[in-house]
Design a protein around this motif. Structure first.
Motif, PDB file in Angstrom:
ATOM      1  N   LEU A 135      -5.918  -0.754   2.270  1.00 24.69           N
ATOM      2  CA  LEU A 135      -7.184  -0.058   0.430  1.00 24.69           C
ATOM      3  C   LEU A 135      -7.776  -1.069   0.342  1.00 24.69           C
ATOM      4  O   LEU A 135      -8.838  -0.423  -0.732  1.00 24.69           O
ATOM      5  CB  LEU A 135      -5.115  -0.399  -0.343  1.00 24.69           C
ATOM      6  CG  LEU A 135      -5.481   0.352  -1.693  1.00 24.69           C
ATOM      7  CD1 LEU A 135      -6.652   1.115  -1.652  1.00 24.69           C
ATOM      8  CD2 LEU A 135      -4.301  -0.390  -1.423  1.00 24.69           C
ATOM      9  N   ASN A 192       0.880  -1.616  -0.360  1.00 28.16           N
ATOM     10  CA  ASN A 192      -0.272   0.094   0.310  1.00 28.16           C
ATOM     11  C   ASN A 192       0.717   1.379  -0.153  1.00 28.16           C
ATOM     12  O   ASN A 192       0.384   2.127  -0.793  1.00 28.16           O
ATOM     13  CB  ASN A 192      -0.818  -0.056   1.031  1.00 28.16           C
ATOM     14  CG  ASN A 192      -1.685  -0.687   1.354  1.00 28.16           C
ATOM     15  OD1 ASN A 192      -1.988  -1.616   0.088  1.00 28.16           O
ATOM     16  ND2 ASN A 192      -2.727  -1.285   2.187  1.00 28.16           N
ATOM     17  N   GLN A 208     -10.896   1.284   1.655  1.00 31.15           N
ATOM     18  CA  GLN A 208     -11.459   1.822   0.409  1.00 31.15           C
ATOM     19  C   GLN A 208     -11.440   1.891  -0.772  1.00 31.15           C
ATOM     20  O   GLN A 208     -12.642   2.349  -1.181  1.00 31.15           O
ATOM     21  CB  GLN A 208     -10.292   3.090   1.042  1.00 31.15           C
ATOM     22  CG  GLN A 208     -10.460   4.377   0.016  1.00 31.15           C
ATOM     23  CD  GLN A 208     -11.600   4.806   0.535  1.00 31.15           C
ATOM     24  OE1 GLN A 208     -11.445   5.531   1.865  1.00 31.15           O
ATOM     25  NE2 GLN A 208     -12.462   5.536   0.109  1.00 31.15           N
ATOM     26  N   GLN A 263       1.281   4.333  -3.400  1.00 30.96           N
ATOM     27  CA  GLN A 263       1.547   5.842  -2.508  1.00 30.96           C
ATOM     28  C   GLN A 263       1.850   6.929  -2.925  1.00 30.96           C
ATOM     29  O   GLN A 263       2.056   7.296  -3.707  1.00 30.96           O
ATOM     30  CB  GLN A 263       0.852   5.678  -0.919  1.00 30.96           C
ATOM     31  CG  GLN A 263      -0.101   5.248  -0.386  1.00 30.96           C
ATOM     32  CD  GLN A 263       0.020   5.329   1.232  1.00 30.96           C
ATOM     33  OE1 GLN A 263       0.878   6.242   1.426  1.00 30.96           O
ATOM     34  NE2 GLN A 263      -1.149   4.392   1.609  1.00 30.96           N
ATOM     35  N   ASP A 270      -2.245  10.991  -5.423  1.00 30.89           N
ATOM     36  CA  ASP A 270      -2.699  11.247  -3.997  1.00 30.89           C
ATOM     37  C   ASP A 270      -3.821   9.999  -4.944  1.00 30.89           C
ATOM     38  O   ASP A 270      -3.179   9.372  -5.857  1.00 30.89           O
ATOM     39  CB  ASP A 270      -3.790  13.441  -4.750  1.00 30.89           C
ATOM     40  CG  ASP A 270      -4.484  12.616  -6.019  1.00 30.89           C
ATOM     41  OD1 ASP A 270      -4.854  11.976  -6.493  1.00 30.89           O
ATOM     42  OD2 ASP A 270      -4.227  13.686  -6.404  1.00 30.89           O
ATOM     43  N   ALA A 271      -4.923  10.178  -3.438  1.00 33.86           N
ATOM     44  CA  ALA A 271      -5.164   8.324  -3.373  1.00 33.86           C
ATOM     45  C   ALA A 271      -6.459   8.653  -4.835  1.00 33.86           C
ATOM     46  O   ALA A 271      -6.731   7.632  -5.099  1.00 33.86           O
ATOM     47  CB  ALA A 271      -6.132   8.558  -2.176  1.00 33.86           C
ATOM     48  N   ASN A 286     -15.118   7.613  -2.316  1.00 34.39           N
ATOM     49  CA  ASN A 286     -14.745   8.889  -3.156  1.00 34.39           C
ATOM     50  C   ASN A 286     -15.038   9.474  -4.191  1.00 34.39           C
ATOM     51  O   ASN A 286     -15.282   7.847  -5.736  1.00 34.39           O
ATOM     52  CB  ASN A 286     -13.153   8.434  -3.240  1.00 34.39           C
ATOM     53  CG  ASN A 286     -12.618  10.276  -4.254  1.00 34.39           C
ATOM     54  OD1 ASN A 286     -13.082  10.959  -4.533  1.00 34.39           O
ATOM     55  ND2 ASN A 286     -11.039  10.060  -3.919  1.00 34.39           N
ATOM     56  N   GLU A 331      -5.452   4.862  -7.520  1.00 32.28           N
ATOM     57  CA  GLU A 331      -6.695   3.416  -7.839  1.00 32.28           C
ATOM     58  C   GLU A 331      -6.836   3.610  -9.170  1.00 32.28           C
ATOM     59  O   GLU A 331      -6.943   2.972  -9.984  1.00 32.28           O
ATOM     60  CB  GLU A 331      -8.320   3.970  -7.007  1.00 32.28           C
ATOM     61  CG  GLU A 331      -8.388   3.815  -5.568  1.00 32.28           C
ATOM     62  CD  GLU A 331      -9.458   3.353  -5.165  1.00 32.28           C
ATOM     63  OE1 GLU A 331     -10.079   3.140  -5.552  1.00 32.28           O
ATOM     64  OE2 GLU A 331     -10.086   3.937  -4.231  1.00 32.28           O
TER      65      GLU A 331
END
Length: 545
Positions: free
Chosen positions: A458, A361, A461, A365, A370-371, A515, A375
């Motif tokens: 992760l 994870n 999310q 990053q 960014d997050a 998100n 993905e």
């Protein structure tokens, strides 16, 4: 320590765990012991019931050390839906061609009975409506048929007792042959309202199980959490380090214990869509070696490719539908540990003191800005995750894994991307299951996750982003153990019902929200996901022509 407690025991695929739990649901102590998994050949997975019980005793003694045994009010067991075989004298019988009697458990994930499952499905018995229309090799009828056809003398004719593993545990604890409604309804085709169906067992070639009122597979049935027998026998009490007569709750399948451990949490003030709504708005997702997707309804809902509806199998008076994925944590291990860069990853994790998935994870990053960008790193890499067949909602045991977008790279970056794509594929599989349940009439607005994979931030999310639903994580992360303790509390009569015990003992820990910036990405990713299966079946069809 001078308060009251309950003990929960969870037998998973690779370990036995126990917990000492307070009346308000706090896990005061936990202990874990490994159990062996034997794989004599492809799709055959076996264990030892003797070893399992021994590890149950060891873990319970560890968590209750120094505690007055009189303070332990009740104990509950859960386990995988594996098949335990004993003879007339309750001795283990070999479930293998090698004749090793100590290996007397056919594990839940054993697919040796795939052909038998297909033949049972071909019978088209009306009872199959309760299992999504297709008999899975992970259910008990095909496993029993395999034993009869392949081990007629060494096992079948000598077998006097076939237990689901959770029922074996309550028998060892109490000496009672009563089976739990949870196991019989979910894995053995029993009906809560109608009992056993003679015509089904005759149609599939197992009519000999009807004899003596189904004594070999269960003629006495009790509801989950009901007090079994007279509590712990003297022998079991000595083994476990507890008092004779300590209340024992009718057992649960491990996934169902997880459902009980999370679904009752109070969500007041968290601004979740399930607030002020009944439990039918919630789905429990128990994710470990495999994953189970549990949702309840007031009325029976038939969902093609999804097990159930099962009345009162988890919560009294409610109908349970159970979707699932046969390999989740096991698939991640397979993908990651089989990669050429795994040794490099392992060295980095050892050096940093992190778990390998935490290290992955972190690596992702570092690869992203960014997050949201993280993905989207798999825009050109897609996976169909059914390396061990599809349990739900396609119920296709012949399905296999598919990977699209591989290059010649074998770097750590490549491994990280493959790991991420696998996480996403598992989450897309959950979305596929939820869509099937929604189409059949469920109204699921919030996910409640527990199990080993729920500790992977992760994974959690990604599930929120892929499904578009908020995810609730429990305050006690070992929710399966909490669920086992809940049935111990019910058996002790300290709680009058499972719902009451759930409200008292489960709490919200954290909420993970989707998100919105990734909604369009996952809509496209889901479309590709569904096409992977279609293309796989087309390729198979072309080769068979």
């Amino acid at each position: 320590m001078g308060s009251w407690y309950y003990v929960g025991v969870d037998v998973g695929s690779a370990s036995v765990r126990a917990a000492l739990v307070s009346p308000d649901g706090q896990l005061r102590r936990t202990a874990e012991e490994p159990i062996a998994v034997h794989e004599p050949c492809v799709d055959h997975y076996e264990q030892s019931s003797t070893e399992i019980w021994s590890k149950c005793c060891q873990t319970v003694k560890r968590v209750t050390e120094g505690v007055d045994a009189a303070c332990v009010r009740g104990i509950g067991f859960d386990g995988t839906c594996s098949l335990v075989v004993l003879d007339q004298q309750f001795r283990p019988l070999a479930v293998n061609l090698a004749g090793v009697c100590d290996r007397n458990v056919v594990m839940w994930m054993d697919h040796r009975a795939a052909a038998q499952a297909s033949r049972i499905t071909a019978c088209r018995h009306t009872l199959l409506q309760r299992v999504g229309g297709v008999m899975s090799p992970e259910m008990q009828p095909p496993k029993l048929l395999w034993l009869k056809e392949n081990l007629p003398d060494s096992c079948w004719t000598r077998a006097a007792h076939f237990f689901d593993l959770p029922d074996f545990l309550s028998w060892k604890a109490t000496g009672s042959l009563s089976r739990s409604l949870c196991t019989l309804v979910c894995k053995w085709t029993y009906s809560a309202s109608e009992g056993w169906d003679d015509t089904f067992w005759s149609a599939i070639g197992l009519e000999d199980l009807i004899e003596d009122s189904y004594a070999r597979i269960g003629s006495q049935v009790c509801c989950p959490g009901a007090a079994v027998g007279r509590g712990l026998t003297a022998a079991a009490a000595a083994d476990l380090g507890l008092n004779e007569g300590t209340a024992v709750g009718a057992s649960l399948i491990d996934a169902h214990a997880g459902g009980i451990g999370v679904l009752g949490a109070d969500v007041s003030g968290l601004h979740l869509p399930c607030e002020h709504q009944p439990l039918t708005a919630r789905m429990a997702l128990i994710c470990g070696t495999s994953s189970c997707h549990m949702a309840v309804s007031r009325e029976p809902l038939l969902v093609p490719g999804v097990w159930g509806p099962y009345l009162s199998a988890m919560l009294p008076g409610l109908w349970l539908n159970e979707g699932g994925q046969s390999a989740t944590g096991k698939l991640l291990d397979h993908v990651v540990k089989g990669h050429a860069a795994f040794r490099q990853l392992e060295e980095q994790a050892e050096h940093s003191g992190r778990h390998i998935y935490t290290q992955l994870n972190l690596h992702l990053q570092q690869m992203s800005t960014d997050a949201t960008h993280l993905e989207q790193l798999t825009t050109h890499l897609h996976i169909w995750p059914d390396f061990h067949g599809n349990r739900s909602p396609l119920a296709d045991q012949t399905a296999r894994g598919t990977v699209v977008g591989l290059s010649l790279s074998q770097t750590l970056d490549d491994l990280a991307l493959l790991y991420l794509a696998t996480l996403q594929a598992l989450a897309l599989g959950s979305r596929h299951i939820i869509a099937a349940m929604t189409e059949a009439g469920h109204d699921i607005t919030t996910l409640f996750l527990c199990g080993g994979l729920s500790k992977n931030t992760l994974f959690v999310q990604t599930h929120a982003n892929t499904t578009g639903l908020p995810v609730v994580l429990p305050a006690e992360r070992e929710a399966v153990l909490l669920g086992a303790a809940v049935i111990g509390a019910c058996a002790s009569s300290d709680c009058t019902s499972i719902p009451e015990a759930m409200r008292k003992m489960s709490r919200v820990g954290r909420v993970v929200r989707p998100n919105p910036e990734l909604q369009s990405f996952y809509r496209r990713k889901y479309s590709v996901f569904l096409r992977l299966y279609q293309h796989q079946k087309e390729c198979v069809s072309l080769m068979e022509d």
